[in-house]
Design a protein around this motif. Structure first.
Motif, mmCIF file in Angstrom:
data_model
loop_
_atom_site.group_PDB
_atom_site.id
_atom_site.type_symbol
_atom_site.label_atom_id
_atom_site.label_comp_id
_atom_site.label_asym_id
_atom_site.label_seq_id
_atom_site.Cartn_x
_atom_site.Cartn_y
_atom_site.Cartn_z
ATOM 1 N N ILE B 446 -8.206 7.688 3.902
ATOM 2 C CA ILE B 446 -8.228 6.654 2.858
ATOM 3 C C ILE B 446 -7.919 7.274 1.499
ATOM 4 C CG2 ILE B 446 -9.772 5.121 1.545
ATOM 5 C CD1 ILE B 446 -11.233 4.565 4.248
ATOM 6 N N ALA B 447 -8.622 8.364 1.191
ATOM 7 C CA ALA B 447 -8.423 9.019 -0.118
ATOM 8 C C ALA B 447 -6.976 9.481 -0.271
ATOM 9 C CB ALA B 447 -9.391 10.191 -0.267
ATOM 10 N N ALA B 448 -6.451 10.130 0.777
ATOM 11 C CA ALA B 448 -5.093 10.661 0.702
ATOM 12 C C ALA B 448 -4.081 9.526 0.573
ATOM 13 C CB ALA B 448 -4.799 11.493 1.958
ATOM 14 N N HIS B 449 -4.287 8.467 1.340
ATOM 15 C CA HIS B 449 -3.331 7.364 1.295
ATOM 16 C C HIS B 449 -3.402 6.620 -0.038
ATOM 17 C CE1 HIS B 449 -0.608 4.355 2.792
ATOM 18 N NE2 HIS B 449 -1.456 3.405 2.437
ATOM 19 N N ALA B 450 -4.612 6.456 -0.551
ATOM 20 C CA ALA B 450 -4.761 5.819 -1.869
ATOM 21 C C ALA B 450 -3.991 6.622 -2.912
ATOM 22 C CB ALA B 450 -6.239 5.716 -2.247
ATOM 23 N N ALA B 451 -4.056 7.937 -2.793
ATOM 24 C CA ALA B 451 -3.311 8.802 -3.719
ATOM 25 C C ALA B 451 -1.803 8.652 -3.504
ATOM 26 C CB ALA B 451 -3.749 10.247 -3.540
ATOM 27 N N ASP B 452 -1.368 8.570 -2.256
ATOM 28 C CA ASP B 452 0.059 8.387 -1.970
ATOM 29 C C ASP B 452 0.592 7.096 -2.597
ATOM 30 O OD1 ASP B 452 0.196 10.730 -0.466
ATOM 31 O OD2 ASP B 452 -0.255 9.703 1.422
ATOM 32 N N LEU B 453 -0.211 6.044 -2.479
ATOM 33 C CA LEU B 453 0.187 4.761 -3.085
ATOM 34 C C LEU B 453 0.306 4.910 -4.599
ATOM 35 C CD1 LEU B 453 -2.117 2.147 -1.281
ATOM 36 C CD2 LEU B 453 0.314 2.524 -0.879
ATOM 37 N N ALA B 454 -0.690 5.555 -5.196
ATOM 38 C CA ALA B 454 -0.712 5.679 -6.657
ATOM 39 C C ALA B 454 0.418 6.584 -7.144
ATOM 40 C CB ALA B 454 -2.072 6.211 -7.118
ATOM 41 N N LYS B 455 0.784 7.585 -6.332
ATOM 42 C CA LYS B 455 1.873 8.483 -6.711
ATOM 43 C C LYS B 455 3.239 7.875 -6.405
ATOM 44 C CE LYS B 455 1.084 12.364 -4.501
ATOM 45 N NZ LYS B 455 1.128 13.794 -4.148
ATOM 46 N N GLY B 456 3.240 6.788 -5.649
ATOM 47 C CA GLY B 456 4.515 6.151 -5.308
ATOM 48 C C GLY B 456 5.308 6.901 -4.260
ATOM 49 N N HIS B 457 4.631 7.486 -3.274
ATOM 50 C CA HIS B 457 5.343 8.178 -2.197
ATOM 51 C C HIS B 457 6.273 7.185 -1.485
ATOM 52 C CE1 HIS B 457 5.903 11.363 0.817
ATOM 53 N NE2 HIS B 457 6.077 10.347 1.637
ATOM 54 N N PRO B 458 7.508 7.597 -1.182
ATOM 55 C CA PRO B 458 8.458 6.671 -0.553
ATOM 56 C C PRO B 458 7.888 6.075 0.740
ATOM 57 C CG PRO B 458 9.524 8.778 -1.060
ATOM 58 C CD PRO B 458 8.071 8.937 -1.365
ATOM 59 N N GLY B 459 7.879 4.780 0.804
ATOM 60 C CA GLY B 459 7.439 4.120 2.029
ATOM 61 C C GLY B 459 5.937 4.022 2.213
ATOM 62 N N ALA B 460 5.158 4.542 1.255
ATOM 63 C CA ALA B 460 3.698 4.525 1.451
ATOM 64 C C ALA B 460 3.148 3.105 1.535
ATOM 65 C CB ALA B 460 2.995 5.302 0.337
ATOM 66 N N THR B 461 3.812 2.155 0.872
ATOM 67 C CA THR B 461 3.273 0.785 0.854
ATOM 68 C C THR B 461 3.582 -0.003 2.125
ATOM 69 O OG1 THR B 461 5.274 -0.018 -0.227
ATOM 70 C CG2 THR B 461 3.458 0.597 -1.674
ATOM 71 N N VAL B 462 4.471 0.524 2.961
ATOM 72 C CA VAL B 462 4.921 -0.245 4.130
ATOM 73 C C VAL B 462 3.753 -0.669 5.028
ATOM 74 C CG1 VAL B 462 6.290 -0.143 6.261
ATOM 75 C CG2 VAL B 462 7.232 0.777 4.122
ATOM 76 N N ARG B 463 2.872 0.272 5.285
ATOM 77 C CA ARG B 463 1.747 -0.007 6.183
ATOM 78 C C ARG B 463 0.766 -1.001 5.557
ATOM 79 N NH1 ARG B 463 -1.563 4.974 9.034
ATOM 80 N NH2 ARG B 463 -2.823 3.741 10.495
ATOM 81 N N ASP B 464 0.466 -0.824 4.272
ATOM 82 C CA ASP B 464 -0.425 -1.763 3.575
ATOM 83 C C ASP B 464 0.129 -3.172 3.626
ATOM 84 O OD1 ASP B 464 -0.783 0.992 2.185
ATOM 85 O OD2 ASP B 464 -2.554 -0.139 1.551
ATOM 86 N N ASN B 465 1.418 -3.283 3.320
ATOM 87 C CA ASN B 465 2.016 -4.623 3.262
ATOM 88 C C ASN B 465 2.052 -5.273 4.641
ATOM 89 O OD1 ASN B 465 2.322 -4.019 0.601
ATOM 90 N ND2 ASN B 465 4.533 -3.670 0.695
ATOM 91 N N ALA B 466 2.355 -4.476 5.656
ATOM 92 C CA ALA B 466 2.397 -5.028 7.016
ATOM 93 C C ALA B 466 1.004 -5.476 7.443
ATOM 94 C CB ALA B 466 2.951 -3.987 7.978
ATOM 95 N N LEU B 467 0.000 -4.673 7.104
ATOM 96 C CA LEU B 467 -1.369 -5.044 7.480
ATOM 97 C C LEU B 467 -1.820 -6.295 6.723
ATOM 98 C CD1 LEU B 467 -4.355 -2.762 8.240
ATOM 99 C CD2 LEU B 467 -4.684 -4.732 6.759
ATOM 100 N N SER B 468 -1.521 -6.359 5.444
ATOM 101 C CA SER B 468 -1.957 -7.516 4.655
ATOM 102 C C SER B 468 -1.266 -8.794 5.127
ATOM 103 C CB SER B 468 -1.699 -7.272 3.172
ATOM 104 O OG SER B 468 -2.631 -6.333 2.674
ATOM 105 N N LYS B 469 0.001 -8.641 5.486
ATOM 106 C CA LYS B 469 0.708 -9.817 6.012
ATOM 107 C C LYS B 469 0.057 -10.264 7.331
ATOM 108 C CE LYS B 469 5.401 -11.595 6.750
ATOM 109 N NZ LYS B 469 5.467 -12.052 8.138
ATOM 110 N N ALA B 470 -0.268 -9.314 8.167
ATOM 111 C CA ALA B 470 -0.937 -9.649 9.434
ATOM 112 C C ALA B 470 -2.267 -10.344 9.159
ATOM 113 C CB ALA B 470 -1.162 -8.378 10.259
ATOM 114 N N ARG B 471 -2.974 -9.872 8.158
ATOM 115 C CA ARG B 471 -4.273 -10.480 7.798
ATOM 116 C C ARG B 471 -4.089 -11.924 7.372
ATOM 117 N NH1 ARG B 471 -7.229 -6.610 4.019
ATOM 118 N NH2 ARG B 471 -8.193 -5.850 5.919
#
Lengths: 527, 527
Positions: B446-471
């Motif tokens: 969680i901590a590492a991924h939160a940091a990846d999102l905040a740093k704007g790592h390429p593609g880091a948001t893909v999983r969040d967006n897919a999960l939120s859409k599923a939700r």
């Protein structure tokens, strides 16, 4: 009805600090007593006392062994004598604007300082400071005249960060007695306020039991009960139904209302392009009403009437963020910020009627977008306290959302948020059970305390330093007694250690850094 | 010896992406398959496909159903053909400085991007970029020539934030088979590297089993084994004993060594005024040696010799922070920063010998002091990767230190830390069991991924967006399958819900905001 609901904190005493301006004030605190530090020079044992630590205490009379508690009777009406001399409409803000320091103001000033003056720590928190912060809208003491059982507490950026916990009897999953016990359970672990989000048919009675037995302020979302009254048909809601619900709840003693007045007809479409639409229950209900009727929301239209009602009882308004983002994708979007602008307008209208108010915030926000939320809220809402749900910094960890949200909560607390709404491990999945509530509350106490440390709240470091000293001294029991969850720390430790050891199984006796570090001192002395 | 240690992720396939420069490369990933979004217009059912999500996968051959695994034989030697053509001393940094792109470099470039190019997401991470980052010391691929079983991964501020997990057989609490299973267990949940902190008598054999069966790089603290060899008497340590231990571990295949070379005799006294002294095990041992002998540490004196040994095998050096703060009170003090200055000197000496290196960091640090750590580390250590333990942002929550530390870890990860050392709920109390390891790893993901999102790592948001859409779509199973811990999310959910419901028990069917929000669309269409 005698109850077995009593709270015992290990090695702790319930103590009361007296008021100066109002000598009749008795502000409850928990005093954690510590054992001495023992050292040896050769064979000579040397003891050095460790000062007790005063801890902010949300458990009210339940942790006082001298108090008999009867759930049917309810808690003693602590604030009744103070309220008796006041007229309807005389809110804390009304007094504050005239520079009048109420009993509640002195009470919270004493409470916030946790006896730190005794340790020589200077504090900016005086009754005068409290009064000024309330007058200027930067702080709120939620304290309905009809809830005299609650112990005064303050919500504001220049005070300790507070946490709210939610309970609710939704559907048929829990009973009334269980709800009261849950309320006290959340107070035991450190919940500063309690939102009763019940939606079942016994909503009125549940709330009554909670209010009469709750030592902390209680908030509600009155829309839930109004929605029940129209059998869940949003379009059938009317201002009159909502108004009557407000009055009913004011009369019962609810201390603050979450009302989604910030949703404007013209802004609802801004949520259309979102990934996760509207995720606030109250927000989705009033949005539906607006869209079906193609009318401005009655909550917005009747905002002044709402304030007039709240002023009578000194009920605080929590301006609910109906358009908060439900995913990191939707964070800081036009919908969210349009609502915030409206809240900025409304909070000034509340203040004009001496109604205390604060502003609710998100939600789901990645770390790099958190600060903008806080800065924008301060600017648009004129310094009114911010009350956020997390925010969750990633969406990918259902079952761990107490953690994803505690990360965001700590940061936004540091940036200035006054109160954090807790999140449990069951968020997004199911209703929390007792253990989830405990985990959620302790997790949020961590977030709030981390923020207090970062903000430099007077005396906030005392507990950390005492615990760390105990840890380095191998005073295991003191370490646990000073911790946020003494029972769990002890349980984890006991499974593989003896409480008298001067090492732990993490490193074993030969690899204990603290032990070797201590021995550096003696190798100095041997020289 | 056949093993039952296999890993199954729900609705996932093991897929391999091919190299371009090196077509023989097969980079393993987890492909999470999703169900379609179903909508109705009147009675007409409409299906819209949801693209699968590619997830970074640390589980190696264990999650490949086509791989037979035999613990006695060990994992396939993936990297052996690449290594065979190289001479001793030819480290990744050696190649990088000449602009030579190794198989490892292309492998990690593909791995970091998680197939995001297919979604049209541009990425800065190319094999050339990897090569440049390694040449300049800003990134490390820990990959001992003698550990060909491990899958290449990269540690650096411009890449995905990584997490390390610790295991150890300390004392007699666990057995060898159990340790291998624990190693794979941590890989299952997402551990990127694994430190074997064993201190028992079977230390060599335990390590052998782990190395031969571990798909991720393995680190150690060689001092622990050296300390065993002198029966726990710090003063009896010698450079020769330490050197032989290093060589023994290099030969076995350890990928990186934590060595506390940064402790200088002249700086040890700086810890005297601390609340909690020296809390690093390795740090306390070498400090004791220095004080007893009143000599500069042999780790510091022989640093060039250490580098010569590491260069032969391409073992990376993790410069251990022996003087890290053990309490928030001690954070950012003179002792800590003096050591950091020394590390800055040492890292340049390592680079001169083409040895890859990174820098360890704290520890316990309140939020407002975290940024200074990162900025100072970048400045003093010339951009070498930072590898921190948390930091814990408060001391008062033993039993919840995975959380107190994840808060600090997320923040420092966002600020630029390349790898986070996990902390479990048992930190400070006892050795973690299996469930603690799982909780610790997921919390750090969680901590590492939160940091990846905040740093704007390429593609880091893909999983969040897919999960939120599923939700939002009520595709519950997809939501869980995309989450960091699908099993726990499903378990929590199932206790009170049906997996086909289009609401959950949190709000119940009538109060479901997502459901009402969806209905806004249809009330639009009815107009």
């Amino acid at each position: 009805m005698e109850t077995k609901i009593k709270i015992n904190y290990p090695s702790s005493e319930k103590v009361y600090l007296q008021g100066k301006r109002y000598p009749e004030l008795r502000v409850g605190m928990r005093k954690v007593n510590l054992t001495p530090t023992v050292t040896f020079k050769g064979d000579v044992r040397h003891e050095e006392a460790n000062a007790p630590v005063y801890v902010y205490d949300t458990s009210g009379p339940y942790s006082d062994p001298d108090m008999a508690i009867d759930l049917k009777q309810g808690l003693p009406k602590l604030r009744q004598p103070w309220i008796d001399g006041r007229k309807a409409g005389e809110t804390q803000m009304y007094f504050a604007k005239q520079g009048i320091i109420t009993q509640e103001m002195e009470y919270v000033a004493i409470r916030e300082n946790m006896n730190c003056e005794e340790l020589g720590i200077t504090t900016h928190i005086t009754p005068e400071f409290v009064c000024k912060e309330i007058a200027e809208g930067r702080a709120v003491i939620p304290a309905n005249r009809k809830h005299p059982e609650s112990e005064p507490m303050i919500i504001g950026t220049n005070f300790l960060v507070k946490i709210n916990t939610n309970i609710g009897n939704s559907a048929t999953t829990s009973g009334i007695e269980e709800e009261v016990e849950k309320a006290v359970w959340s107070c035991k672990w450190g919940g500063d306020t309690l939102m009763d989000l019940s939606t079942g048919k016994d909503i009125h009675e549940t709330r009554e039991w909670i209010l009469r037995n709750c030592p902390v302020p209680v908030g509600t979302v009155p829309m839930y009960q109004a929605f029940e009254k129209v059998n869940g048909k949003a379009e059938d809601l009317t201002w009159e139904i909502f108004r009557d619900t407000l009055i009913e709840q004011c009369e019962q003693g609810v201390d603050y209302f979450t009302i989604h007045c910030g949703i404007r007809l013209k802004n609802i479409h801004l949520a259309d392009t979102r990934l996760t639409g509207i995720v606030s229950r109250g927000g989705s209900i009033i949005s539906k009403w607006c869209k079906v009727h193609q009318k401005e929301s009655f909550l917005y239209e009747h905002f002044d009437d709402i304030c007039d009602i709240c002023a009578q009882y000194d009920v605080a308004i929590s301006l609910g963020d109906g358009l908060r983002p439900g995913s990191t994708y939707d964070a800081n979007d036009a919908a969210q910020f349009a609502e915030l602008d409206t809240m900025g307008e409304l909070v000034e209208r509340a203040w004009a009627k001496h109604v205390q108010a604060f502003i609710e915030g998100p939600g789901h926000v990645p770390m790099h977008k958190i600060k903008e939320n806080m800065e924008r809220q301060i600017e648009k809402c004129h310094g009114a306290p911010f009350y956020t749900l997390g925010p969750l910094v990633t969406d990918i960890a259902p079952a761990y959302d107490h953690i994803t949200s505690a990360i965001g909560a700590s940061m936004i607390g540091w940036y200035g948020t006054a109160m954090l709404c807790y999140v449990t491990p069951k968020e997004h999945l199911a209703l929390p059970d007792k253990d989830d509530v405990r985990t959620g509350v302790v997790t949020y106490k961590i977030a709030a305390h981390a923020a207090d440390l970062a903000k430099g709240h007077p005396g906030a470091t005392v507990r950390d330093n005492a615990l760390s000293k105990a840890r380095y001294d191998f005073r295991w029991k003191d370490q646990f007694n000073l911790s946020l969850d003494p029972e769990r720390a002890l349980e984890y430790y006991k499974a593989s250690n003896s409480v008298d050891a001067n090492y732990c199984t993490m490193c074993g006796p030969n690899f204990c850094a603290a032990r070797i570090s201590h021995s550096l001192k003696s190798c100095e002395e041997e020289k």
